[in-house]
Design a protein around this motif. Structure first.
Motif, PDB file in Angstrom:
ATOM      1  N   ILE A 125       0.763  -1.174  -0.231  1.00  0.00           N
ATOM      2  CA  ILE A 125       0.071   0.089  -0.026  1.00  0.00           C
ATOM      3  C   ILE A 125       1.023   1.212   0.035  1.00  0.00           C
ATOM      4  N   ALA A 126       2.231   1.156  -0.449  1.00  0.00           N
ATOM      5  CA  ALA A 126       2.961   2.132  -0.136  1.00  0.00           C
ATOM      6  C   ALA A 126       2.585   3.395  -1.125  1.00  0.00           C
ATOM      7  N   ASN A 127       2.099   3.104  -2.241  1.00  0.00           N
ATOM      8  CA  ASN A 127       1.934   4.110  -3.144  1.00  0.00           C
ATOM      9  C   ASN A 127       0.180   4.175  -3.375  1.00  0.00           C
ATOM     10  N   ILE A 128      -0.538   3.814  -2.278  1.00  0.00           N
ATOM     11  CA  ILE A 128      -2.131   3.657  -2.403  1.00  0.00           C
ATOM     12  C   ILE A 128      -2.491   4.702  -1.117  1.00  0.00           C
ATOM     13  N   GLU A 129      -3.391   5.610  -1.491  1.00  0.00           N
ATOM     14  CA  GLU A 129      -3.920   6.477  -0.649  1.00  0.00           C
ATOM     15  C   GLU A 129      -5.398   6.582  -0.839  1.00  0.00           C
ATOM     16  N   VAL A 130      -5.963   6.945   0.430  1.00  0.00           N
ATOM     17  CA  VAL A 130      -7.722   7.330   0.232  1.00  0.00           C
ATOM     18  C   VAL A 130      -7.939   7.732  -0.906  1.00  0.00           C
ATOM     19  N   SER A 131      -9.137   7.327  -1.508  1.00  0.00           N
ATOM     20  CA  SER A 131      -9.661   7.873  -2.756  1.00  0.00           C
ATOM     21  C   SER A 131      -9.881   9.524  -2.688  1.00  0.00           C
ATOM     22  N   GLU A 132      -9.399   9.910  -3.909  1.00  0.00           N
ATOM     23  CA  GLU A 132      -9.286  11.281  -4.205  1.00  0.00           C
ATOM     24  C   GLU A 132     -10.942  11.934  -4.144  1.00  0.00           C
ATOM     25  N   ILE A 133     -11.556  11.134  -4.528  1.00  0.00           N
ATOM     26  CA  ILE A 133     -13.044  11.315  -4.376  1.00  0.00           C
ATOM     27  C   ILE A 133     -13.484  11.657  -2.992  1.00  0.00           C
ATOM     28  N   LEU A 134     -12.994  10.745  -2.089  1.00  0.00           N
ATOM     29  CA  LEU A 134     -13.192  10.964  -0.770  1.00  0.00           C
ATOM     30  C   LEU A 134     -12.541  12.185  -0.203  1.00  0.00           C
ATOM     31  N   ARG A 135     -11.410  12.712  -0.589  1.00  0.00           N
ATOM     32  CA  ARG A 135     -10.673  13.761  -0.341  1.00  0.00           C
ATOM     33  C   ARG A 135     -11.328  15.055  -0.540  1.00  0.00           C
ATOM     34  N   ILE A 136     -12.050  14.948  -1.800  1.00  0.00           N
ATOM     35  CA  ILE A 136     -12.690  16.128  -2.363  1.00  0.00           C
ATOM     36  C   ILE A 136     -14.020  16.345  -1.331  1.00  0.00           C
ATOM     37  N   GLY A 137     -14.465  15.162  -1.267  1.00  0.00           N
ATOM     38  CA  GLY A 137     -15.866  15.084  -0.360  1.00  0.00           C
ATOM     39  C   GLY A 137     -15.481  15.624   0.950  1.00  0.00           C
ATOM     40  N   ALA A 138     -14.455  15.208   1.604  1.00  0.00           N
ATOM     41  CA  ALA A 138     -13.965  15.974   2.939  1.00  0.00           C
ATOM     42  C   ALA A 138     -13.874  17.345   2.746  1.00  0.00           C
ATOM     43  N   ARG A 139     -13.343  17.968   1.788  1.00  0.00           N
ATOM     44  CA  ARG A 139     -13.053  19.303   1.665  1.00  0.00           C
ATOM     45  C   ARG A 139     -14.246  20.145   1.537  1.00  0.00           C
ATOM     46  N   ALA A 140     -15.207  19.450   0.689  1.00  0.00           N
ATOM     47  CA  ALA A 140     -16.541  20.070   0.331  1.00  0.00           C
ATOM     48  C   ALA A 140     -17.413  20.157   1.856  1.00  0.00           C
ATOM     49  N   ALA A 141     -17.003  19.396   2.584  1.00  0.00           N
ATOM     50  CA  ALA A 141     -17.752  19.101   3.994  1.00  0.00           C
ATOM     51  C   ALA A 141     -17.159  20.173   4.970  1.00  0.00           C
ATOM     52  N   GLN A 142     -15.924  20.427   4.717  1.00  0.00           N
ATOM     53  CA  GLN A 142     -15.278  21.526   5.625  1.00  0.00           C
ATOM     54  C   GLN A 142     -15.744  22.828   5.256  1.00  0.00           C
ATOM     55  N   LEU A 143     -15.799  22.971   3.887  1.00  0.00           N
ATOM     56  CA  LEU A 143     -16.240  24.297   3.657  1.00  0.00           C
ATOM     57  C   LEU A 143     -18.004  24.492   4.056  1.00  0.00           C
ATOM     58  N   LYS A 144     -18.539  23.426   4.054  1.00  0.00           N
ATOM     59  CA  LYS A 144     -20.075  23.310   4.511  1.00  0.00           C
ATOM     60  C   LYS A 144     -20.005  24.020   6.059  1.00  0.00           C
ATOM     61  N   ARG A 145     -19.208  23.187   6.661  1.00  0.00           N
ATOM     62  CA  ARG A 145     -19.152  23.452   8.174  1.00  0.00           C
ATOM     63  C   ARG A 145     -18.615  25.001   8.444  1.00  0.00           C
ATOM     64  N   GLU A 146     -17.861  25.705   7.583  1.00  0.00           N
ATOM     65  CA  GLU A 146     -17.659  27.015   7.485  1.00  0.00           C
ATOM     66  C   GLU A 146     -18.674  27.864   7.216  1.00  0.00           C
ATOM     67  N   GLY A 147     -19.850  27.279   6.826  1.00  0.00           N
ATOM     68  CA  GLY A 147     -21.016  27.966   6.379  1.00  0.00           C
ATOM     69  C   GLY A 147     -21.264  28.312   4.681  1.00  0.00           C
ATOM     70  N   ARG A 148     -20.319  27.614   3.958  1.00  0.00           N
ATOM     71  CA  ARG A 148     -20.339  27.728   2.434  1.00  0.00           C
ATOM     72  C   ARG A 148     -21.557  26.990   2.138  1.00  0.00           C
ATOM     73  N   ASP A 149     -22.273  27.414   1.019  1.00  0.00           N
ATOM     74  CA  ASP A 149     -23.425  26.527   0.302  1.00  0.00           C
ATOM     75  C   ASP A 149     -22.779  25.804  -0.714  1.00  0.00           C
ATOM     76  N   VAL A 150     -21.952  24.673  -0.168  1.00  0.00           N
ATOM     77  CA  VAL A 150     -21.381  23.952  -1.486  1.00  0.00           C
ATOM     78  C   VAL A 150     -22.307  22.684  -2.109  1.00  0.00           C
ATOM     79  N   ILE A 151     -22.225  22.668  -3.236  1.00  0.00           N
ATOM     80  CA  ILE A 151     -22.959  21.766  -3.898  1.00  0.00           C
ATOM     81  C   ILE A 151     -21.937  20.507  -4.249  1.00  0.00           C
ATOM     82  N   VAL A 152     -22.344  19.356  -3.784  1.00  0.00           N
ATOM     83  CA  VAL A 152     -21.471  18.298  -4.033  1.00  0.00           C
ATOM     84  C   VAL A 152     -21.726  17.275  -5.207  1.00  0.00           C
ATOM     85  N   LEU A 153     -21.178  17.284  -6.216  1.00  0.00           N
ATOM     86  CA  LEU A 153     -21.335  16.595  -7.328  1.00  0.00           C
ATOM     87  C   LEU A 153     -20.301  15.408  -7.586  1.00  0.00           C
ATOM     88  N   GLY A 154     -19.798  15.069  -6.443  1.00  0.00           N
ATOM     89  CA  GLY A 154     -18.875  13.974  -6.577  1.00  0.00           C
ATOM     90  C   GLY A 154     -19.065  12.726  -6.309  1.00  0.00           C
TER      91      GLY A 154
END
Length: 411
Positions: free
Chosen positions: A19-48
């Motif tokens: 698993i040296a070159n494997i990470e958590v899915s980039e789709i999940l990372r994008i979702g996590a970033r979107a969730a963070q922005l939502k917690r900050e009060g942003r009206d993010v639409i997630v199409l991921g």
């Protein structure tokens, strides 16, 4: 022992090489970033996310409740109850014209586990698996975990993002063990008609050492009169080296229930059971009871939701093609669009950032315009971006307006 006695510091964790070159899915990372922005009060639409916004049908939920009340909460047979396997046999016969015995059926905790089991059960170090780009990101990582080598063959846009038989022929080597074919496709929505499948089947017939993993998870999400076919259905001579994989998550909106299944040769199913026996053992008993109802119960919901997805597909495709610099093919199935953003690369955002890649464009949409989409590069083909239109039409309309404004703001 003296409290003053010193201890050597712990050795830092060393990840396994597999698993040296494997990470958590980039789709999940994008979702996590979107969730963070939502917690900050942003009206993010997630199409991921590749998840229907519909609920699991009521009759399926009711079957699960009945199973719980009946005490159906114990271990089941390793790879599926007999009743569920019989329901799957019936589904394959009724909808695909495929005849299986119950000993040719396997059930896992999602179609993803079924694919993983097949690869773990069959790949030795250095064995090759052909995948068609763009492909679902997990394919390559699962191949790597099993010790295999991913061989990418481009499904070019001018060919409808589909595999060209000549390209398949050129990619096959003595080390090739599998071809993975996903129709309709995640992320492109492209689907193989009977003629195209026959042409690919002709190539495989010339190479008897190559097996086929047919990922049919989006089978019921097809549009414009497209007729779904699967390889073992149209080319019976390949049935003894084809694993036909499907599941409940997409068509029946049962993503959280984690229930996938497959039909294939007995010796392969038995080998996959060995892998599953040392990982999860049986899938959830309640999910299995619900799956029986999903497969055997009323199917009207499939057509209703298919019609809704069709409206959303057309809304998104038409809106994207109206944006200068964006080009989007109209897909045959699934609930994704895979649009080219080549026409906006090289442009500069209002804050001075040059968009060099599809990842840059997607980051700009999220950080500056509150729309989360997924760059095509992570699916093996750039410069594109994937939109999941498995959300409400109101949300999609707002998202398309924001993407148009984002592109308009570039210079």
């Amino acid at each position: 022992m003296s409290t003053s006695e010193s201890f050597a510091p712990a050795t830092p964790l060393r990840r396994a090489q597999r698993i040296a070159n494997i990470e958590v899915s980039e789709i999940l990372r994008i979702g996590a970033r979107a969730a963070q922005l939502k917690r900050e009060g942003r009206d993010v639409i997630v199409l991921g996310a590749g998840e229907p916004d519909f609920d699991t049908p009521d009759n399926v939920k009711a079957a699960a409740v009945r199973a719980i009340e009946a005490g159906d909460t114990k271990y089941t047979l390793l790879d599926g109850t007999l009743a569920l396997k019989q329901a799957i046999v019936g589904k394959f016969k009724r909808e695909n014209g495929l005849t299986f015995g119950v000993d040719q059926i396997t059930v896992g905790a999602g179609a993803k586990q079924v694919l993983h089991n097949a690869l773990m059960a069959t790949l030795d170090e250095g064995d090759e698996v052909i995948v068609v780009t763009p492909y679902w990101t997990s394919y390559a990582d699962m191949i790597t975990l099993a010790g295999g080598v991913t061989v990418q063959v481009a499904g070019r846009e001018e060919n409808g993002f589909l595999l060209d038989p000549a390209d398949l022929e050129a990619a096959i080597t003595p080390r090739t063990r599998w071809l993975m074919l996903n129709s309709p496709s995640n992320p492109s929505g492209a689907a193989y008609d009977e003629a195209r499948l026959r042409a690919i089947g002709d190539v495989l017939l010339r190479h008897p050492h190559v097996w086929l993993l047919s990922d049919d998870i989006y089978e019921h999400l097809i549009y414009d009169g497209f007729e779904f076919k699967t390889m073992a259905q149209i080319e019976p001579r390949l049935a003894d080296r084809t694993l036909t994989v499907n599941g409940l998550s997409k068509a029946y909106a049962m993503t959280g229930w984690r229930l996938g299944y497959a039909g294939g040769p007995r010796e392969l199913i038995a080998a996959m059971a060995v892998v599953q026996s040392q990982s999860t053992s049986n899938p959830c008993s309640i999910s299995q009871a619900a799956a029986i109802e999903a497969l055997n119960g009323p199917q009207d919901v499939l057509k209703e939701r298919q019609a809704s997805f069709l409206r959303r597909r057309d809304l998104v495709v038409d809106a994207l093609n109206a944006i200068e610099g964006i080009r989007c093919r109209r897909p045959e199935g699934a609930f994704y669009t895979f649009a080219s953003c080549a026409g906006v690369l090289g442009k500069t955002t209002p804050d001075g950032k040059v968009l060099d890649t599809d990842a840059d464009f997607c980051a700009y949409l999220l950080n500056s315009h509150d729309v989360a989409v997924v760059p095509g590069g992570i699916f093996g083909l750039a410069p594109y971006f994937r939109i999941s239109y498995a959300t409400s039409e109101a949300q999609l309309k707002t998202a398309m307006t924001r993407i148009a404004a984002a592109v308009q703001a570039l210079r």
